[in-house]
Design a protein around this motif. Structure first.
Motif, PDB file in Angstrom:
ATOM      1  N   GLY A  54      65.629  41.302  59.205  1.00  0.00           N
ATOM      2  CA  GLY A  54      64.647  41.105  58.520  1.00  0.00           C
ATOM      3  C   GLY A  54      63.973  43.331  59.593  1.00  0.00           C
ATOM      4  N   LEU A  55      64.192  43.050  60.929  1.00  0.00           N
ATOM      5  CA  LEU A  55      63.985  44.364  61.799  1.00  0.00           C
ATOM      6  C   LEU A  55      64.881  44.996  60.930  1.00  0.00           C
ATOM      7  CD1 LEU A  55      64.006  42.358  65.453  1.00  0.00           C
ATOM      8  CD2 LEU A  55      61.960  42.556  64.057  1.00  0.00           C
ATOM      9  N   LEU A  56      65.833  44.930  61.314  1.00  0.00           N
ATOM     10  CA  LEU A  56      66.955  46.435  60.707  1.00  0.00           C
ATOM     11  C   LEU A  56      66.374  46.906  58.873  1.00  0.00           C
ATOM     12  CD1 LEU A  56      69.323  48.218  61.310  1.00  0.00           C
ATOM     13  CD2 LEU A  56      70.522  46.903  60.141  1.00  0.00           C
ATOM     14  N   THR A  57      66.019  46.522  57.678  1.00  0.00           N
ATOM     15  CA  THR A  57      66.692  46.335  57.079  1.00  0.00           C
ATOM     16  C   THR A  57      63.498  46.943  56.573  1.00  0.00           C
ATOM     17  OG1 THR A  57      65.436  44.088  55.967  1.00  0.00           O
ATOM     18  CG2 THR A  57      67.727  45.375  55.881  1.00  0.00           C
ATOM     19  N   ARG A  58      63.452  46.603  58.135  1.00  0.00           N
ATOM     20  CA  ARG A  58      61.581  46.597  57.812  1.00  0.00           C
ATOM     21  C   ARG A  58      60.933  45.595  56.467  1.00  0.00           C
ATOM     22  NH1 ARG A  58      63.654  48.878  61.271  1.00  0.00           N
ATOM     23  NH2 ARG A  58      62.566  50.925  61.599  1.00  0.00           N
ATOM     24  N   SER A  59      61.668  44.258  56.526  1.00  0.00           N
ATOM     25  CA  SER A  59      61.706  43.101  55.708  1.00  0.00           C
ATOM     26  C   SER A  59      60.908  41.992  56.419  1.00  0.00           C
ATOM     27  CB  SER A  59      62.098  42.845  54.202  1.00  0.00           C
ATOM     28  OG  SER A  59      63.297  42.601  55.298  1.00  0.00           O
ATOM     29  N   SER A  60      60.614  41.348  55.517  1.00  0.00           N
ATOM     30  CA  SER A  60      60.121  40.203  56.741  1.00  0.00           C
ATOM     31  C   SER A  60      61.144  38.940  56.784  1.00  0.00           C
ATOM     32  CB  SER A  60      59.429  39.191  55.708  1.00  0.00           C
ATOM     33  OG  SER A  60      59.593  37.503  56.253  1.00  0.00           O
ATOM     34  N   PRO A  61      61.476  39.337  58.516  1.00  0.00           N
ATOM     35  CA  PRO A  61      62.394  38.600  59.687  1.00  0.00           C
ATOM     36  C   PRO A  61      62.523  37.114  59.400  1.00  0.00           C
ATOM     37  CG  PRO A  61      60.966  40.294  60.361  1.00  0.00           C
ATOM     38  CD  PRO A  61      60.626  39.826  59.384  1.00  0.00           C
ATOM     39  N   THR A  62      61.097  36.445  58.988  1.00  0.00           N
ATOM     40  CA  THR A  62      60.989  35.017  58.337  1.00  0.00           C
ATOM     41  C   THR A  62      61.667  34.473  57.441  1.00  0.00           C
ATOM     42  OG1 THR A  62      58.499  34.996  59.712  1.00  0.00           O
ATOM     43  CG2 THR A  62      59.519  32.882  58.129  1.00  0.00           C
ATOM     44  N   ILE A  63      61.741  35.481  56.474  1.00  0.00           N
ATOM     45  CA  ILE A  63      61.966  34.785  54.815  1.00  0.00           C
ATOM     46  C   ILE A  63      63.405  35.414  55.272  1.00  0.00           C
ATOM     47  CG2 ILE A  63      62.516  35.638  52.695  1.00  0.00           C
ATOM     48  CD1 ILE A  63      59.422  34.328  52.950  1.00  0.00           C
ATOM     49  N   LEU A  64      63.703  36.768  56.007  1.00  0.00           N
ATOM     50  CA  LEU A  64      65.271  36.558  55.707  1.00  0.00           C
ATOM     51  C   LEU A  64      65.894  35.283  56.585  1.00  0.00           C
ATOM     52  CD1 LEU A  64      65.957  39.796  55.675  1.00  0.00           C
ATOM     53  CD2 LEU A  64      66.878  38.756  53.879  1.00  0.00           C
ATOM     54  N   ALA A  65      65.516  35.087  58.411  1.00  0.00           N
ATOM     55  CA  ALA A  65      66.005  33.906  58.846  1.00  0.00           C
ATOM     56  C   ALA A  65      65.956  32.669  57.674  1.00  0.00           C
ATOM     57  CB  ALA A  65      65.285  33.758  59.937  1.00  0.00           C
ATOM     58  N   LEU A  66      64.825  32.212  57.260  1.00  0.00           N
ATOM     59  CA  LEU A  66      64.901  31.310  56.405  1.00  0.00           C
ATOM     60  C   LEU A  66      66.425  31.456  55.241  1.00  0.00           C
ATOM     61  CD1 LEU A  66      64.063  28.934  54.947  1.00  0.00           C
ATOM     62  CD2 LEU A  66      62.465  30.451  52.823  1.00  0.00           C
ATOM     63  N   VAL A  67      66.744  32.120  54.742  1.00  0.00           N
ATOM     64  CA  VAL A  67      67.829  32.925  54.171  1.00  0.00           C
ATOM     65  C   VAL A  67      69.120  31.988  54.892  1.00  0.00           C
ATOM     66  CG1 VAL A  67      69.258  33.733  52.116  1.00  0.00           C
ATOM     67  CG2 VAL A  67      66.675  34.156  52.076  1.00  0.00           C
ATOM     68  N   VAL A  68      69.431  33.414  56.061  1.00  0.00           N
ATOM     69  CA  VAL A  68      70.142  33.118  56.637  1.00  0.00           C
ATOM     70  C   VAL A  68      70.736  31.480  56.717  1.00  0.00           C
ATOM     71  CG1 VAL A  68      71.182  34.277  58.726  1.00  0.00           C
ATOM     72  CG2 VAL A  68      70.475  35.657  56.809  1.00  0.00           C
ATOM     73  N   SER A  69      69.880  30.880  57.642  1.00  0.00           N
ATOM     74  CA  SER A  69      69.543  29.723  58.242  1.00  0.00           C
ATOM     75  C   SER A  69      69.943  28.463  57.299  1.00  0.00           C
ATOM     76  CB  SER A  69      68.624  29.531  58.860  1.00  0.00           C
ATOM     77  OG  SER A  69      67.435  29.394  58.063  1.00  0.00           O
ATOM     78  N   ALA A  70      69.692  28.771  56.222  1.00  0.00           N
ATOM     79  CA  ALA A  70      69.848  27.972  55.470  1.00  0.00           C
ATOM     80  C   ALA A  70      71.484  27.835  54.769  1.00  0.00           C
ATOM     81  CB  ALA A  70      69.081  28.051  53.598  1.00  0.00           C
ATOM     82  N   LEU A  71      71.991  29.059  54.721  1.00  0.00           N
ATOM     83  CA  LEU A  71      73.343  29.523  54.542  1.00  0.00           C
ATOM     84  C   LEU A  71      74.620  28.577  55.298  1.00  0.00           C
ATOM     85  CD1 LEU A  71      73.281  33.057  52.763  1.00  0.00           C
ATOM     86  CD2 LEU A  71      73.233  30.874  51.224  1.00  0.00           C
ATOM     87  N   GLY A  72      73.760  29.498  56.562  1.00  0.00           N
ATOM     88  CA  GLY A  72      74.311  28.699  57.380  1.00  0.00           C
ATOM     89  C   GLY A  72      74.507  27.322  58.084  1.00  0.00           C
ATOM     90  N   ALA A  73      73.533  26.733  57.965  1.00  0.00           N
ATOM     91  CA  ALA A  73      73.564  25.045  57.992  1.00  0.00           C
ATOM     92  C   ALA A  73      74.663  24.721  56.527  1.00  0.00           C
ATOM     93  CB  ALA A  73      71.827  24.419  57.354  1.00  0.00           C
ATOM     94  N   VAL A  74      74.331  25.471  55.590  1.00  0.00           N
ATOM     95  CA  VAL A  74      75.635  24.528  54.610  1.00  0.00           C
ATOM     96  C   VAL A  74      76.882  25.370  54.826  1.00  0.00           C
ATOM     97  CG1 VAL A  74      76.117  25.336  51.749  1.00  0.00           C
ATOM     98  CG2 VAL A  74      73.837  25.039  52.544  1.00  0.00           C
ATOM     99  N   ALA A  75      76.952  26.621  55.344  1.00  0.00           N
ATOM    100  CA  ALA A  75      78.660  26.830  56.172  1.00  0.00           C
ATOM    101  C   ALA A  75      79.087  25.887  57.232  1.00  0.00           C
ATOM    102  CB  ALA A  75      78.857  28.112  56.741  1.00  0.00           C
ATOM    103  N   ILE A  76      77.573  25.174  57.971  1.00  0.00           N
ATOM    104  CA  ILE A  76      78.471  24.445  59.097  1.00  0.00           C
ATOM    105  C   ILE A  76      78.839  22.740  58.579  1.00  0.00           C
ATOM    106  CG2 ILE A  76      76.201  23.612  60.011  1.00  0.00           C
ATOM    107  CD1 ILE A  76      77.207  23.552  62.538  1.00  0.00           C
ATOM    108  N   GLU A  77      77.979  22.450  57.627  1.00  0.00           N
ATOM    109  CA  GLU A  77      78.325  21.401  57.121  1.00  0.00           C
ATOM    110  C   GLU A  77      79.925  21.620  55.662  1.00  0.00           C
ATOM    111  OE1 GLU A  77      78.263  17.203  56.075  1.00  0.00           O
ATOM    112  OE2 GLU A  77      76.814  18.551  57.424  1.00  0.00           O
ATOM    113  N   LEU A  78      80.057  22.326  55.365  1.00  0.00           N
ATOM    114  CA  LEU A  78      81.047  22.287  54.546  1.00  0.00           C
ATOM    115  C   LEU A  78      82.454  22.799  55.707  1.00  0.00           C
ATOM    116  CD1 LEU A  78      79.761  24.875  52.127  1.00  0.00           C
ATOM    117  CD2 LEU A  78      80.226  22.715  51.737  1.00  0.00           C
TER     118      LEU A  78
END
Length: 273
Positions: A54-78
């Motif tokens: 988010g900081l790198l792309t000058r977009s919302s860090p919160t939204i990107l944190a949500l997307v990445v953390s959700a994908l990470g949660a799925v990855a760890i479960e798999l």
């Protein structure tokens, strides 16, 4: 306490503290019951990669944190289910990879100084947009637990029993992982990604010292979470402390008090019998 209602940014901080105090222990009760107490920590670290992006792309860090953390949660479960990699190893992968990615992207963006507010929390800087996002995520977490609470309880008690009962174990496992990711983002601005797991686990541990039933544990854990969040915010404003660590230390103090109280209650019961 009146100081928290004196300014707009403190009112926003107070609302965020209450939402975090409700959502984090509620989800944490299921996670602790499933013996995945460090799941929030692992997701918190991988969410840091989203913040860095988010900081790198000058977009919302919160939204990107949500997307990445959700994908990470799925990855760890798999990883936990489909490979020979144990849950602890999968968590370690999230720890190191997420932390490294977040720091790298933040450095590339030139905004590494802003990273500390996400690492350790900066609840007093919660803006109106941040508050809307936190509120929306907190409501989503509560709705998920309300709708699937019974099924998630069975899953967390015994996965084999849940499977034998015909419950969709794979779906429920992914659901609780993604819900944990939502909770991490909810609590990110309050206590920081490095401390978020504490607010998901410590209030639950305190409640377990004084309760026996699952619903009673959730209820008391939420009370401890709200008291710790609001009390920590108040102390930090009054004494000019960092809010995140203050909230966690207050929760730890409540835990120690609960341990002492629980021992006294058990000693009295023993004396009576």
């Amino acid at each position: 306490m009146i100081e928290l209602l004196s300014y707009d940014f403190l009112r926003r901080a107070l609302i965020a503290a209450v939402l975090v105090g409700i959502a984090a222990p509620a989800v944490g009760t299921f996670i602790v019951q499933r013996r995945l107490a460090l799941l929030g920590d692992g997701i918190g670290h991988i969410a840091l990669t989203g913040v860095g992006l988010g900081l790198l792309t000058r977009s919302s860090p919160t939204i990107l944190a949500l997307v990445v953390s959700a994908l990470g949660a799925v990855a760890i479960e798999l990883l936990r289910v489909r490979t020979r990699t144990g849950g602890d190893v999968a968590l370690a992968l999230l720890f190191y990879g997420g932390l490294a990615g977040g720091v790298l992207f933040a450095n590339l963006s030139g905004g590494s100084a802003n990273l500390s507010s996400y690492l350790f929390g900066s609840i007093s800087s919660v803006g109106t947009t941040d508050l809307y996002i936190v509120a929306g995520l907190a409501v989503a977490v509560i709705v998920i637990l309300a709708v699937f609470g019974r099924e998630l309880f069975v899953l967390c008690q015994d996965e084999e029993v849940a499977r034998a009962s015909g419950l969709p174990v794979r779906f429920l496992s992914l659901l609780i992982a993604v819900t944990a990711a939502l909770t991490v983002v909810v609590a990110m601005r309050a206590v920081g990604l490095l401390l978020v797991s504490a607010l998901m686990v410590v209030p639950v541990a305190a409640a377990q010292q004084l309760t026996r039933g699952f619903l009673a544990t959730i209820g008391l854990a939420v009370v401890v979470g709200v008291v710790s969040s609001v009390g920590g915010l108040w102390v930090s404003v009054d004494a000019d402390f960092a809010p995140g660590p203050t909230i966690v230390l207050l929760a730890m103090a409540v835990f120690l008090a609960a341990v002492g109280t629980g021992r006294l209650v058990r000693m009295r019961r023993t004396d009576v019998t």
